[in-house]
Enzyme design. Structure first.
Site, PDB file in Angstrom:
ATOM      1  N   HIS B 261       0.862  -1.178   0.000  1.00 45.59           N
ATOM      2  CA  HIS B 261       0.000   0.000   0.000  1.00 45.59           C
ATOM      3  C   HIS B 261       0.897   1.227   0.000  1.00 45.59           C
ATOM      4  O   HIS B 261       1.936   1.228   0.665  1.00 45.59           O
ATOM      5  CB  HIS B 261      -0.879  -0.012   1.261  1.00 45.59           C
ATOM      6  CG  HIS B 261      -2.036   0.938   1.198  1.00 45.59           C
ATOM      7  ND1 HIS B 261      -1.889   2.287   1.405  1.00 45.59           N
ATOM      8  CD2 HIS B 261      -3.356   0.732   0.949  1.00 45.59           C
ATOM      9  CE1 HIS B 261      -3.075   2.864   1.296  1.00 45.59           C
ATOM     10  NE2 HIS B 261      -3.979   1.947   1.011  1.00 45.59           N
ATOM     11  N   ASP B 317      -7.834  -4.903   0.767  1.00 49.15           N
ATOM     12  CA  ASP B 317      -8.467  -5.586  -0.364  1.00 49.15           C
ATOM     13  C   ASP B 317      -8.323  -7.102  -0.268  1.00 49.15           C
ATOM     14  O   ASP B 317      -9.183  -7.851  -0.744  1.00 49.15           O
ATOM     15  CB  ASP B 317      -7.824  -5.115  -1.679  1.00 49.15           C
ATOM     16  CG  ASP B 317      -8.039  -3.632  -1.907  1.00 49.15           C
ATOM     17  OD1 ASP B 317      -9.194  -3.196  -1.806  1.00 49.15           O
ATOM     18  OD2 ASP B 317      -7.053  -2.918  -2.167  1.00 49.15           O
TER      19      ASP B 317
END
Lengths: 383, 383
Positions: B261, B317
């Site tokens: 990320h 996710d």
């Protein structure tokens, strides 16, 4: 270490572009190297579209091919016309355009194909269809049947045909063509930036254009021409332009809509060109009662130290309102006209962003509370 | 003097916010001061919505009122249901959501009212209606009739009712509620930023939310959960997870979708919570064949120096895909689920932007040609 807050991102450089450059200090605008004054004097909107998409002016065969493809793509699918007929007639025309473009994406087999070839096809389809949507909606909300596009007219003439149901004069077609040329791109403006932010997530072209339409809809961006038009009407009701200027602007400190620009500190080159076209159309008709108002108000501002010191000149919105009004565009349809032109720049920027993409994801500066302890629902008190 | 190009705006601070803060270095996320782990353990999605909109947790009467208003706004106008039934069943669900939300704006008398009161009303209406749109579209494209919302269920339970046509288990409702809590806001992410850019032009809330939906649709933003799910399916087809990891990741250098990320350099706190809920649901059913795959793949990455050195941990996710799959969400409906949650954050950011607004208008760095002389059409040569 606190980082500097760049509110509004003023002065922050977000991307390289080969599309257009605003020289704000000397009042000059170029598209891919060509001065906007040359383009306004000589080019059709279709030539400018080609220039922005392919980085050079088209040859005659290339231009012929582009026009043929635009003609082939101009008609709307019956489901879109049907949808338009079902929308409330009082809906904001930009909200209608936003919805219609979004819906067109549902039927396009290219919608989720983000290859460059597919993006050029979608750019072409949108550039061809947006005029048809706008003309259709103007007629539908007035209780009239839409008029189908013709394949023997250029984009400006074809739009006026679809809008009015009869052919426009050459002066009207020229004025609209120049308007479309002048508004097609303008650096990293807010709607173009919006389209690039959406594209940066690898979002598809319909999502990016729908977002840009919503951004252009804002009164601080595309809505400024409508605001200028409404102001001209108000001024026309006053005892005199000078009296309105003294009482409203000097007395109450109201802004003159369509004057001043964040980027231009010299006259906006587009304003002077549009003023000439307004004079050309209005000289042969009685449609432009407001041109005199606009000219007189501009002269008052140009002679006023407050405006001179702050470099507050008429910008593109000021005289584009007069031009659009003169060719029969209703005031609340003026921002959709802006979109009809700017789709050329949006799509070119979207394709450029795809060619060298990186997610646009800035940071926020958190100024809220920290380390709050959870309070169960039945222990909370209203304070 | 050349100005520094801030491609992707990485590290550029664009606005003050009181809504959420990501502590990327220690793997912590707060909403308005409350740790996401406390909220996930104790709060309903509706409490989080209230927290983001009003800056504090609701009392019981305030929460009751919010829920009653959400129930009152959840049904879709017949014209929207009719439109959904006319869309091609193969259309991208996010494109359908984008179009439906845009169309809802056409019928809302508050659409052009940008007062704070009207913005709260629109935020509430959209938060209530987006679940209904998603559930209706999932059924319509499968040839089933939409199921009307109930006014005796919370938002998560009501959505599963409308989607499946029967009541979900408490574990499923809890898992969806936690998912909605965890995804509701996340600093200045790309779709939230998109909504603020549109708002900065004084664009209306529908335009801002429609733009945000298009931004979230992009595979680099909201589409990542779908990509993770598709990867899990591929891994499950391989002879073993270890063999797939060695051959595809170590051998061919493929990325593991849902790991790493831009902001987190420590474990994403949301991933661990979703993993627990995935385990809780999957322990009592046979629905989650892929949870084992996801866990084994995560363990391989956590033991691999390449992933450790680069702080590539499972992000939100990764396990949200497993949770959503377990409660019966089709893979291409996972990004709409993200929107169902993030509408809380988008609308809160839009209201915050209105309260201290300035046009977001960065600059481009022009790298194209300059001073090109106009060439008449018949003198151009193709080169």
């Amino acid at each position: 270490m606190a980082e500097e807050l760049k509110k509004g991102l003023e002065g922050v450089v977000v991307a390289d572009t080969r599309l257009s450059k605003v020289f704000g200090d000397i009042g000059k605008l170029i598209y891919v190297g060509y001065d906007i004054r040359d383009l306004a004097a000589h080019a059709s909107f279709e030539e400018v579209v080609y220039l922005l998409w392919y980085g050079k002016l088209p040859t005659q065969p290339q231009l012929n091919q582009l026009q043929a493809r635009l003609h082939a793509e101009a008609a709307l699918h019956p489901s879109i016309l049907q949808a338009l007929k079902g929308y409330p007639t009082g809906a904001h025309p930009m909200a209608v355009l936003r919805t219609a473009v979004s819906q067109i994406g549902l039927n396009d087999p290219d919608a989720e194909d983000n290859s460059q070839d597919a993006n050029y096809r979608k750019a072409l389809s949108l550039t061809a269809k947006i005029p048809t949507i706008i003309a259709a909606w103007a007629r539908i909300r007035a209780g009239k049947e839409p008029v189908a596009p013709r394949d023997d007219l250029g984009l400006a003439a074809n739009f006026l045909w679809m809008l009015h149901g009869h052919e426009a004069s050459q002066a009207e077609v020229n004025a609209l063509n120049v308007y479309l040329v002048l508004l097609a791109d303008h650096g990293m403006n807010a709607s173009t930036f919006t389209s690039r932010v959406v594209t940066s997530t690898e979002g598809d072209m319909y999502s990016a254009v729908v977002a840009a339409i919503g951004s252009l809809k804002g009164p601080k961006h595309g809505g400024a021409n409508e605001a200028a038009m409404r102001m001209f009407r108000e001024v026309a009701e006053a005892p005199s332009v000078k009296e309105w200027f003294e009482s409203e602007v000097k007395g109450k400190g109201r802004r003159i809509m369509g004057m001043g620009h964040r980027v231009y500190k010299a006259p906006d080159p587009r304003a002077a060109i549009l003023k000439q076209h307004a004079q050309a159309i209005c000289g042969t008709s009685e449609k432009c009662v407001l041109l005199g108002v606009a000219e007189e108000l501009e002269a008052l501002a140009l002679a006023d130290p407050y405006f001179v010191e702050r470099s507050l000149y008429a910008n593109v919105d000021y005289y584009s309102a007069i031009v659009l009004d003169a060719i029969g565009i209703e005031t609340d349809m003026m921002t959709p006209m802006f979109a009809m032109s700017r789709i050329a720049g949006w799509s070119a920027h979207i394709i450029e962003q795809w060619n060298d993409n990186r997610l646009i994801r800035p940071r926020g500066n958190y100024v809220g509370p920290v380390d709050l302890a959870w309070v169960p629902l039945d222990e909370r008190r209203d304070d």
